[in-house]
Design a protein around this motif. Structure first.
Motif, PDB file in Angstrom:
ATOM      1  N   GLY A   1      38.658 -20.661 -44.683  1.00  0.00           N
ATOM      2  CA  GLY A   1      37.884 -21.895 -44.770  1.00  0.00           C
ATOM      3  C   GLY A   1      36.450 -21.643 -45.208  1.00  0.00           C
ATOM      4  N   PRO A   2      35.704 -22.734 -45.420  1.00  0.00           N
ATOM      5  CA  PRO A   2      34.306 -22.623 -45.831  1.00  0.00           C
ATOM      6  C   PRO A   2      33.476 -21.894 -44.769  1.00  0.00           C
TER       7      PRO A   2
ATOM      8  N   ARG B   1      23.218 -20.738 -43.636  1.00  0.00           N
ATOM      9  CA  ARG B   1      23.184 -19.859 -44.798  1.00  0.00           C
ATOM     10  C   ARG B   1      21.879 -19.941 -45.587  1.00  0.00           C
TER      11      ARG B   1
HETATM   12  N1  UP5 Z   1      28.640 -14.549 -42.155  1.00  0.00           N
HETATM   13  C1  UP5 Z   1      29.701 -14.005 -42.801  1.00  0.00           C
HETATM   14  N2  UP5 Z   1      30.451 -13.285 -41.950  1.00  0.00           N
HETATM   15  C2  UP5 Z   1      29.867 -13.393 -40.730  1.00  0.00           C
HETATM   16  C3  UP5 Z   1      30.168 -12.872 -39.432  1.00  0.00           C
HETATM   17  N3  UP5 Z   1      31.246 -12.094 -39.223  1.00  0.00           N
HETATM   18  N4  UP5 Z   1      29.369 -13.196 -38.408  1.00  0.00           N
HETATM   19  C4  UP5 Z   1      28.273 -13.994 -38.618  1.00  0.00           C
HETATM   20  N5  UP5 Z   1      27.923 -14.504 -39.808  1.00  0.00           N
HETATM   21  C5  UP5 Z   1      28.712 -14.211 -40.861  1.00  0.00           C
HETATM   22  O1  UP5 Z   1      29.665 -16.405 -45.237  1.00  0.00           O
HETATM   23  C6  UP5 Z   1      29.055 -17.611 -44.869  1.00  0.00           C
HETATM   24  C7  UP5 Z   1      27.781 -17.326 -44.068  1.00  0.00           C
HETATM   25  O2  UP5 Z   1      28.158 -16.711 -42.836  1.00  0.00           O
HETATM   26  C8  UP5 Z   1      26.833 -16.340 -44.755  1.00  0.00           C
HETATM   27  O3  UP5 Z   1      25.509 -16.701 -44.471  1.00  0.00           O
HETATM   28  C9  UP5 Z   1      27.191 -14.999 -44.131  1.00  0.00           C
HETATM   29  O4  UP5 Z   1      26.112 -14.118 -44.099  1.00  0.00           O
HETATM   30  C10 UP5 Z   1      27.604 -15.408 -42.729  1.00  0.00           C
HETATM   31  P1  UP5 Z   1      30.375 -16.213 -46.651  1.00  0.00           P
HETATM   32  O5  UP5 Z   1      30.805 -14.810 -46.751  1.00  0.00           O
HETATM   33  O6  UP5 Z   1      29.508 -16.775 -47.707  1.00  0.00           O
HETATM   34  O7  UP5 Z   1      31.650 -17.162 -46.411  1.00  0.00           O
HETATM   35  P2  UP5 Z   1      32.641 -17.805 -47.468  1.00  0.00           P
HETATM   36  O8  UP5 Z   1      33.970 -17.874 -46.811  1.00  0.00           O
HETATM   37  O9  UP5 Z   1      32.527 -17.122 -48.774  1.00  0.00           O
HETATM   38  O10 UP5 Z   1      32.007 -19.270 -47.509  1.00  0.00           O
HETATM   39  P3  UP5 Z   1      31.892 -20.276 -48.730  1.00  0.00           P
HETATM   40  O11 UP5 Z   1      30.991 -21.361 -48.264  1.00  0.00           O
HETATM   41  O12 UP5 Z   1      31.540 -19.570 -49.982  1.00  0.00           O
HETATM   42  O13 UP5 Z   1      33.368 -20.802 -48.806  1.00  0.00           O
HETATM   43  P4  UP5 Z   1      33.943 -22.015 -49.578  1.00  0.00           P
HETATM   44  O14 UP5 Z   1      35.372 -21.738 -49.695  1.00  0.00           O
HETATM   45  O15 UP5 Z   1      33.568 -23.297 -48.952  1.00  0.00           O
HETATM   46  O16 UP5 Z   1      33.108 -21.975 -50.944  1.00  0.00           O
HETATM   47  P5  UP5 Z   1      33.494 -21.557 -52.429  1.00  0.00           P
HETATM   48  O17 UP5 Z   1      32.273 -21.071 -53.065  1.00  0.00           O
HETATM   49  O18 UP5 Z   1      34.698 -20.743 -52.457  1.00  0.00           O
HETATM   50  O19 UP5 Z   1      33.821 -22.994 -53.035  1.00  0.00           O
HETATM   51  C11 UP5 Z   1      32.820 -23.986 -53.080  1.00  0.00           C
HETATM   52  C12 UP5 Z   1      33.395 -25.239 -53.703  1.00  0.00           C
HETATM   53  O20 UP5 Z   1      33.767 -24.998 -55.048  1.00  0.00           O
HETATM   54  C13 UP5 Z   1      34.673 -25.787 -53.046  1.00  0.00           C
HETATM   55  O21 UP5 Z   1      34.402 -26.599 -51.910  1.00  0.00           O
HETATM   56  C14 UP5 Z   1      35.251 -26.616 -54.199  1.00  0.00           C
HETATM   57  O22 UP5 Z   1      34.568 -27.850 -54.322  1.00  0.00           O
HETATM   58  C15 UP5 Z   1      34.913 -25.731 -55.391  1.00  0.00           C
HETATM   59  N6  UP5 Z   1      36.004 -24.810 -55.755  1.00  0.00           N
HETATM   60  C16 UP5 Z   1      37.083 -25.337 -56.464  1.00  0.00           C
HETATM   61  O23 UP5 Z   1      37.115 -26.528 -56.783  1.00  0.00           O
HETATM   62  N7  UP5 Z   1      38.088 -24.490 -56.841  1.00  0.00           N
HETATM   63  C17 UP5 Z   1      38.093 -23.171 -56.525  1.00  0.00           C
HETATM   64  O24 UP5 Z   1      39.040 -22.474 -56.891  1.00  0.00           O
HETATM   65  C18 UP5 Z   1      37.009 -22.655 -55.788  1.00  0.00           C
HETATM   66  C19 UP5 Z   1      35.990 -23.500 -55.403  1.00  0.00           C
END
Ligand code: UP5
Ligand code: MG
Length: 186
Positions: A9-10, A124
């Protein structure tokens, strides 16, 4: 071409753990979200649509994301890729397997309680347009509804590795490492 996938998840820690895996095992990290965000800032025709979709926590059309991933794979000399945060829906998965022509060898799934994911995302502070409580709630709904069918699909194929994302970054990485025993440390 060999691919591994990291789902969760996010805020579950995909980006953080993928960076560590890449460093230890020599994969090329492809974050679908990062590729889409880069596209927003490149002034491409699709940028505005991508920004609106991300702001709403919805999923960008599969052909857009798959072509960005494909471009990175083709431009790379590596043959091992770690794909972060994709496929997010069955439609994404089918498009990926059709266009890339391969199934992932392994799928890591970072399991994290929702309150912890919300806390991490809100702390973040990287200026992401989707890191506000309204969008996070939408992202969680979309994740629960559309990503679980993909997770269940890989589980049924015996490819899923569930990892608890609770604990420090190092503690989580220690749980992930044994899944990579078949891959050489770099
Ligand atoms: N942090 C990490 N690990 C920690 C731990 N063990 N203990 C304490 N803190 C911890 O981490 C998030 C934060 O938590 C950071 O500050 C980190 O230091 C800390 P991170 O590693 O960035 O988590 P992540 O799972 O990568 O979170 P992210 O927000 O990136 O996940 P999402 O899946 O929401 O975001 P993504 O960038 O993949 O997608 C964003 C959007 O793009 C989606 O919502 C969607 O609209 C779009 N999208 C698509 O449409 N299609 C796709 O294929 C991909 C994305
Ligand atoms: Mg991420």
């Amino acid at each position: 071409m060999r691919s591994l996938i990291c789902l969760g998840g996010p805020g579950s820690g995909k980006g953080t753990q993928c960076a560590k895996i890449v460093e230890a095992f020599g994969f090329t990290h492809l974050s679908a979200g990062e590729l889409l965000r880069r596209e927003i800032y490149s002034n491409s025709k699709k940028g505005e649509m991508i920004r609106d979709t991300i702001k709403e926590g919805k999923i960008v059309p599969s052909d857009v994301t798959v072509s960005l991933i494909k471009r990175e794979i083709q431009a790379s000399e590596n043959d091992k890729f770690l794909i972060d945060g994709f496929p997010r829906s069955e439609d994404n998965r089918v498009a990926f397997e059709h266009i890339i022509g391969a199934e992932p060898e392994l799928v890591l799934f970072l399991e994290c309680p929702e309150e912890e994911m919300i806390r991490r995302v809100l702390n973040r502070n990287q200026g992401r347009i989707d890191d506000n409580i309204e969008t996070i709630e939408k992202r969680l709904k979309v994740f629960n509804k559309l990503n679980f069918p993909v997770i269940n699909y890989y589980d049924a194929k015996g490819k899923l590795r569930k990892i608890s994302a609770v604990g420090t970054i190092e503690e989580v990485f220690e749980k992930i490492k044994p899944q990579f025993s078949a891959y050489k440390e770099t």
